[in-house]
Design a protein around this motif. Structure first.
Motif, PDB file in Angstrom:
ATOM      1  N   VAL A 225       0.858  -1.185   0.000  1.00  0.00           N
ATOM      2  CA  VAL A 225       0.000   0.000   0.000  1.00  0.00           C
ATOM      3  C   VAL A 225       0.894   1.236   0.000  1.00  0.00           C
ATOM      4  CG1 VAL A 225      -0.170   0.030   2.535  1.00  0.00           C
ATOM      5  CG2 VAL A 225      -1.934   1.167   1.180  1.00  0.00           C
ATOM      6  N   ALA A 226       0.437   2.291  -0.649  1.00  0.00           N
ATOM      7  CA  ALA A 226       1.180   3.551  -0.615  1.00  0.00           C
ATOM      8  C   ALA A 226       0.235   4.724  -0.809  1.00  0.00           C
ATOM      9  CB  ALA A 226       2.246   3.572  -1.713  1.00  0.00           C
ATOM     10  N   GLY A 227       0.589   5.838  -0.194  1.00  0.00           N
ATOM     11  CA  GLY A 227      -0.138   7.088  -0.389  1.00  0.00           C
ATOM     12  C   GLY A 227       0.847   8.174  -0.777  1.00  0.00           C
ATOM     13  N   TRP A 228       0.499   8.972  -1.755  1.00  0.00           N
ATOM     14  CA  TRP A 228       1.397  10.004  -2.291  1.00  0.00           C
ATOM     15  C   TRP A 228       0.485  11.038  -2.915  1.00  0.00           C
ATOM     16  CZ3 TRP A 228       6.419  10.996  -1.751  1.00  0.00           C
ATOM     17  CH2 TRP A 228       7.170  11.651  -2.743  1.00  0.00           C
ATOM     18  N   ASP A 229       0.902  12.272  -3.019  1.00  0.00           N
ATOM     19  CA  ASP A 229       0.014  13.275  -3.613  1.00  0.00           C
ATOM     20  C   ASP A 229       0.448  13.660  -5.014  1.00  0.00           C
ATOM     21  OD1 ASP A 229      -1.835  13.468  -1.636  1.00  0.00           O
ATOM     22  OD2 ASP A 229      -1.487  15.588  -1.192  1.00  0.00           O
ATOM     23  N   ALA A 230      -0.506  13.651  -5.919  1.00  0.00           N
ATOM     24  CA  ALA A 230      -0.317  14.267  -7.233  1.00  0.00           C
ATOM     25  C   ALA A 230      -0.483  15.773  -7.044  1.00  0.00           C
ATOM     26  CB  ALA A 230      -1.360  13.738  -8.205  1.00  0.00           C
ATOM     27  N   PRO A 231      -0.109  16.586  -8.051  1.00  0.00           N
ATOM     28  CA  PRO A 231      -0.310  18.032  -7.911  1.00  0.00           C
ATOM     29  C   PRO A 231      -1.747  18.385  -7.541  1.00  0.00           C
ATOM     30  CG  PRO A 231       1.043  17.572  -9.825  1.00  0.00           C
ATOM     31  CD  PRO A 231       0.617  16.236  -9.278  1.00  0.00           C
ATOM     32  N   ARG A 232      -2.719  17.614  -8.015  1.00  0.00           N
ATOM     33  CA  ARG A 232      -4.121  17.970  -7.804  1.00  0.00           C
ATOM     34  C   ARG A 232      -4.796  17.179  -6.684  1.00  0.00           C
ATOM     35  NH1 ARG A 232      -2.548  16.940 -11.963  1.00  0.00           N
ATOM     36  NH2 ARG A 232      -3.273  18.679 -13.221  1.00  0.00           N
ATOM     37  N   GLY A 233      -4.048  16.345  -5.964  1.00  0.00           N
ATOM     38  CA  GLY A 233      -4.668  15.661  -4.834  1.00  0.00           C
ATOM     39  C   GLY A 233      -4.121  14.275  -4.564  1.00  0.00           C
ATOM     40  N   CYS A 234      -4.895  13.525  -3.751  1.00  0.00           N
ATOM     41  CA  CYS A 234      -4.400  12.267  -3.184  1.00  0.00           C
ATOM     42  C   CYS A 234      -4.370  11.112  -4.180  1.00  0.00           C
ATOM     43  CB  CYS A 234      -5.305  11.835  -2.039  1.00  0.00           C
ATOM     44  SG  CYS A 234      -5.538  13.101  -0.795  1.00  0.00           S
ATOM     45  N   ILE A 235      -3.317  10.315  -4.078  1.00  0.00           N
ATOM     46  CA  ILE A 235      -3.271   9.035  -4.782  1.00  0.00           C
ATOM     47  C   ILE A 235      -3.019   7.966  -3.729  1.00  0.00           C
ATOM     48  CG2 ILE A 235      -2.066   7.598  -6.464  1.00  0.00           C
ATOM     49  CD1 ILE A 235      -0.909  10.131  -7.697  1.00  0.00           C
ATOM     50  N   THR A 236      -3.838   6.908  -3.756  1.00  0.00           N
ATOM     51  CA  THR A 236      -3.508   5.741  -2.937  1.00  0.00           C
ATOM     52  C   THR A 236      -3.540   4.521  -3.836  1.00  0.00           C
ATOM     53  OG1 THR A 236      -5.817   5.808  -2.234  1.00  0.00           O
ATOM     54  CG2 THR A 236      -4.189   6.471  -0.626  1.00  0.00           C
ATOM     55  N   ASP A 237      -2.552   3.655  -3.686  1.00  0.00           N
ATOM     56  CA  ASP A 237      -2.469   2.413  -4.451  1.00  0.00           C
ATOM     57  C   ASP A 237      -2.426   1.233  -3.481  1.00  0.00           C
ATOM     58  OD1 ASP A 237      -2.449   3.560  -6.953  1.00  0.00           O
ATOM     59  OD2 ASP A 237      -0.268   3.615  -7.122  1.00  0.00           O
ATOM     60  N   TYR A 238      -3.148   0.192  -3.826  1.00  0.00           N
ATOM     61  CA  TYR A 238      -3.205  -1.024  -3.007  1.00  0.00           C
ATOM     62  C   TYR A 238      -2.968  -2.223  -3.913  1.00  0.00           C
ATOM     63  CZ  TYR A 238      -5.823   1.971   0.289  1.00  0.00           C
ATOM     64  OH  TYR A 238      -6.217   2.970   1.136  1.00  0.00           O
ATOM     65  N   THR A 239      -2.181  -3.186  -3.427  1.00  0.00           N
ATOM     66  CA  THR A 239      -1.965  -4.371  -4.264  1.00  0.00           C
ATOM     67  C   THR A 239      -1.841  -5.657  -3.456  1.00  0.00           C
ATOM     68  OG1 THR A 239      -0.662  -5.271  -6.091  1.00  0.00           O
ATOM     69  CG2 THR A 239       0.573  -4.239  -4.318  1.00  0.00           C
ATOM     70  N   THR A 240      -2.197  -6.735  -4.098  1.00  0.00           N
ATOM     71  CA  THR A 240      -1.963  -8.081  -3.572  1.00  0.00           C
ATOM     72  C   THR A 240      -1.234  -8.866  -4.652  1.00  0.00           C
ATOM     73  OG1 THR A 240      -4.151  -7.945  -2.583  1.00  0.00           O
ATOM     74  CG2 THR A 240      -3.062 -10.075  -2.481  1.00  0.00           C
ATOM     75  N   ILE A 241      -0.121  -9.488  -4.257  1.00  0.00           N
ATOM     76  CA  ILE A 241       0.665 -10.293  -5.197  1.00  0.00           C
ATOM     77  C   ILE A 241       0.531 -11.760  -4.803  1.00  0.00           C
ATOM     78  CG2 ILE A 241       2.996 -10.743  -6.057  1.00  0.00           C
ATOM     79  CD1 ILE A 241       3.644  -7.769  -5.282  1.00  0.00           C
ATOM     80  N   LYS A 242       0.221 -12.605  -5.770  1.00  0.00           N
ATOM     81  CA  LYS A 242       0.140 -14.058  -5.500  1.00  0.00           C
ATOM     82  C   LYS A 242       0.895 -14.811  -6.582  1.00  0.00           C
ATOM     83  CE  LYS A 242      -3.744 -14.861  -2.511  1.00  0.00           C
ATOM     84  NZ  LYS A 242      -5.188 -14.664  -2.537  1.00  0.00           N
TER      85      LYS A 242
END
Lengths: 519, 373
Positions: A446-463
């Motif tokens: 999981v990660a949270g980071w901001d683009a110039p215009r607001g929030c980005i959150t990414d979530y992943t599951t690897i199998k």
């Protein structure tokens, strides 16, 4: 008089495809619906791929702020693989983010947002103060006289909401033309490390692939200092020159006054709460109560008004998110179902409540976190516009415009420090730009980071070494989310409530609010 | 296109604040971009001077991320303000136009009506065919808009891999049924000429080169079997890569951030798709010729190739196999094979030539019959 509904589709001068509908009564907006009219299905496409491919795909979520999407994806995979990029990689990523950020906000101020405030036709009747301005005026006049108005045709020129005197309109038109070159220069600086822009190529999970020479670092610095000069000598004076004419934008566009930032531009410890723009949340304008953000618990998605199957919503965290399209509208989305499903965007919520991201959120959260540069800039600006200490005037459309420019200034002052740190590291013999790692077979990230215009959150599951799930929550999903299952409007919808509209055939005021989010 | 005299033109240009000298310099750049000798500059100047109006262009955005527009507005030869103010008449482009809503869309339909048969249509983004309402503008699907505009257009320039071959959203399982413009139009029996400029994003120099060719020489550039201009897409990245010498000598980067990377060795083993990618990147580079992917130490992902998201997936793994002197071999063996061949007295560049253009499907552009105009 019966309420009147008007539709603006397409909303122009944005990234993406957006339809806005507002209901007007008594000269003001009383209800609003935003509809993203594009669905691509990234999450479905990423399933089963080699995880690192996600960082290349993620750039293509937004071609205006791809660097941030790329970095968020790499950080999500770094979380999954348990790897920390070396300090040099942190610095180079910050430098690439900075060049994207400066270009992006300059592009927004002049090219995407500028025509909402600057009447280019009025500029023709100005008395030019300098030779340069005279040349610009002649150039625009020749363009208009040709009778081929092209991209300037059929607009709102002459609308009473344009408040600037002709001379200022001309000056801002000259800045518009200049900004095109400057924004490209910022991108050139980013390409020194990133290979190209859009879609830098050099920040895969683990660090950066480029090992810069001192000449390249100097090249970046030289270009970015020219951009900084433009910010100091043109952008900020332009903002301060037009501000007095549009100060009344403090009276509306405030939305829910709830702000969220994932944080952007890493400090040495790579802690999201210590970033130049730190992570945090401020709800209902309560600056005294700065909240932490738990990416796994505080964020949930709803689809009661979105074109997805019900199991994609219900408040589930994106780590368990599902993307299953279920279009129930009319072909072409000419009319929408106001009570039912009307958007390709899911309604994402923070602790069950809508919250907006972007420069206003970033500046306010930095301010509340005790950031010295943020305090200095915000307090100084409020004093300069005759409202010292009145932070609440920023909870408005005005706040979004001003915060974006202040943020540019803050970044323009910060990047030279990162250059110094990079050179100091290299001088010390630190040649680490990438940390190698094993590709885990099974992991979550999981990660949270901001683009110039607001929030980005990414979530992943690897199998089994492949992506089982990938869920991205980009900035406009926050800012332009539709109503949630409780019927609470998304941030941009709420911001439109109460906005005066003089002429429903030419709803310039509505455009301003939409553009204040830089969708 | 009507004609006017050269002196009238220069006068009008001077009124726009462009000097004769600037203009000739621009024509010289144009000649270079078209791959012509500088001696052609006066001819180009004459061709531009003869235009009585700026050629009308509409730019349509469908399933995309705006990256190609962003790339285009970074154009520096000539700069974008010159393009939109003095060279073309950009009648419609959602990302830059002042008008919004119905008024904006009206500009599109006015241009279609007024310039019927003269219009140049640039398309960024894919067409949604399986879920048509996955992309709508002004109450219309991409299919409906594209059909209507294509019928009024003299030529269509598809910019970026989304418009040429469906792009990112067309990657498997292609949830929305995204397809490129040419494929969509042909399925509808519409035969408007299409020029494909793949790339993710498109390189602005390639757009400008194509438009200039069309405006100045008054015909489409020679195209290959995939409708790509031959002068821009005629050679692989590998053919012209400055790191090619390292490949030939078997010197590879095995890990990012390594000593080999700082020495600028070949990126083949960390996944470079250069050997299978037809692109002029090594010559024109990006962002005012500042840099390119390989220059930033990163392997090419082959974004100029149709369907590269699927064809080249697992981007950080080496191309699965390479045909080397008629024998398929793997990345690990390549260095050894080359070392052996060199020892045997075979010139390294000969082996290199055997490798080029034989990988995957990308050879299509060379093998099949080419299109001429």
């Amino acid at each position: 008089m019966a309420n009147k509904r008007i539709v603006i589709d397409p909303i122009t001068r944005i990234e993406g495809h957006l339809r806005i509908e507002v209901e007007i009564a008594g000269g003001k907006v009383v209800d609003a619906w935003n509809t993203t009219t594009l669905f691509r299905g990234y999450e479905m496409i990423l399933k089963g791929r080699e995880p690192r491919d996600a960082w290349h795909f993620s750039h293509r979520i937004c071609g205006i702020c791809p660097t941030s999407h790329g970095h968020a994806a790499s950080m999500c995979l770094e979380d999954a693989y348990g790897v920390t990029p070396p300090d040099n990689a942190r610095l180079i990523r910050n430098l690439m983010e900075s060049s994207q950020l400066l270009y992006d906000h300059i592009l927004w101020f002049y090219i995407l947002n500028g025509f909402d405030y600057v009447d280019i036709v009025s500029a023709l009747s100005a008395k030019p103060k300098t030779k340069t301005l005279k040349k610009v005026q002649e150039r625009v006049k020749a363009f208009v006289d040709s009778g081929q108005l092209g991209f300037l045709g059929n607009a709102y020129w002459g609308h009473p909401e344009y408040k600037l005197p002709a001379e200022l309109n001309l000056e801002l038109t000259a800045s518009y033309l200049k900004s095109l070159k400057i924004k490209s220069l910022a991108n050139e600086a980013g390409a020194v490390f990133g290979g190209k822009f859009p879609y830098i190529i050099s920040s895969p999970p683990g660090g950066v692939t480029c090992i810069p020479t001192l000449t390249q670092i100097a090249d970046y610095q030289d270009k970015m200092l020219k951009v900084k000069d433009f910010i100091d000598d043109t952008l900020i004076p332009d903002l301060m020159a037009i501000a007095p004419y549009y100060l009344y934008l403090k009276d509306y566009g405030g939305s829910h006054k709830s702000y969220l930032s994932m944080g952007v531009l890493d400090a040495k410890n790579q802690d999201p709460y210590d970033r130049l723009f730190p992570r945090g949340a401020i709800m209902n304008g309560d600056l005294g109560n700065l909240q932490k953000v738990d990416l796994m618990k505080d964020i949930g998605e709803y689809v009661g008004h979105s074109w997805y199957t019900d199991r994609c919503g219900g408040g589930i965290n994106p780590s368990e998110g599902i993307t299953e399209p279920n279009f129930t509208g009319k072909e072409g989305i000419g009319e929408i179902d106001h009570e039912g499903r009307y958007d390709w965007t899911k309604a994402v919520r923070f602790k069950g409540k809508p919250a907006e991201g972007g420069p206003l959120a970033q500046m306010l959260i930095a301010y509340a976190s005790g950031s010295e540069p943020a305090k200095k800039l915000v307090d100084g600006t409020l004093a300069a516009v005759g409202a010292p200490g009145q932070l609440d005037i920023l909870f408005s459309a005005l706040g979004r415009v001003v915060a974006r420019v202040l943020k540019v200034k803050m970044v323009a002052d910060a990047f030279p420090v990162w250059i110094d740190e990079l050179v100091a590291n290299i001088k010390r013999g630190d040649n680490n730009f990438y940390t190698d790692y094993d590709l885990a077979s099974d992991a979550t990230g999981v990660a949270g980071w901001d683009a110039p215009r607001g929030c980005i959150t990414d979530y992943t599951t690897i199998k089994g070494g492949r992506l089982e799930t990938w869920q991205a929550v980009p900035a406009s999903t926050w800012n332009f989310s539709p109503r949630d299952d409780k019927g609470v409007r998304g941030p941009a919808e709420e911001a439109l409530i109460g906005v005066p509209v003089q002429d429903p055939e030419n709803p310039l005021e509505v455009l301003r609010i939409v553009h204040s989010y830089d969708p | 296109m009507g004609k006017k005299t050269g002196s009238e033109f220069i006068k009008s240009l001077e009124l726009k604040g462009v000097s004769r000298r600037d203009f000739l310099k621009f024509c010289g750049t144009a000649a270079t971009m078209l791959g012509l000798s500088q001696l052609y500059a006066p001819k180009i100047a004459h061709a531009i001077e003869s235009m009585s109006k700026r050629p009308p262009v509409v730019w349509l955005d469908f399933m995309e991320c705006l990256g190609c527009t962003e790339s285009f507005i970074n154009a520096t030869h000539p700069e974008v303000d010159k393009i939109i103010l003095e060279i073309l008449s950009l009648e419609y482009h959602e990302a830059v136009m002042a008008a919004a809503g119905d008024k904006a869309h009206q500009n599109l339909w006015n241009a279609v009506e007024r310039e019927n048969g003269e219009l140049i249509c640039v398309v960024e983004g894919a067409i949604a065919t399986k879920i048509p309402s996955a992309i709508t503008i002004g109450g219309m699907t991409s299919m409906a808009i594209m059909t209507k505009v294509a019928k009024a257009s003299k030529a269509i320039i598809s910019v970026g891999t989304c418009a040429t071959h469906g792009g990112t959203q067309a990657a498997s399982p292609n949830p929305t049924g995204a397809v490129g413009v040419e494929e969509f139009l042909r399925s509808q029996g519409i035969n408007t000429p299409v020029i494909n400029l793949p790339g993710c994003p498109v390189n602005p120099e390639n757009i400008i080169s194509t438009i200039l060719h069309y405006l100045l020489l008054e015909k489409l550039p020679p195209l290959d079997s995939m409708s790509r201009p031959k002068n821009l897409y005629g050679a692989t990245i590998h053919d012209n890569c400055p790191r090619r010498g390292h490949f030939d000598e078997g010197r590879f980067v095995e890990t990012f951030g390594s000593k080999e990377e700082s020495l600028g060795y070949c990126l083949y083993k960390v996944g470079c798709r250069g050997p299978s990618t037809y692109s002029n990147c090594p010559q024109v580079l990006w962002n005012n010729r500042q840099n390119w992917c390989i220059g930033a130490g990163a392997p090419c992902i082959g974004c100029f190739e149709p369907y590269f998201w699927d064809k080249f997936k697992d981007f950080y793994k080496p191309l699965p196999d390479v045909e080397l002197l008629g024998v398929k071999t793997s990345a690990d063996k390549i260095g050894i094979a080359i070392a052996a061949a060199t020892a045997g007295g075979v010139a390294a560049h000969l082996i290199g030539s055997a490798v080029k253009g034989r990988l995957g499907k990308s050879g299509e552009g060379k093998g099949k019959e080419d299109k001429e105009e």
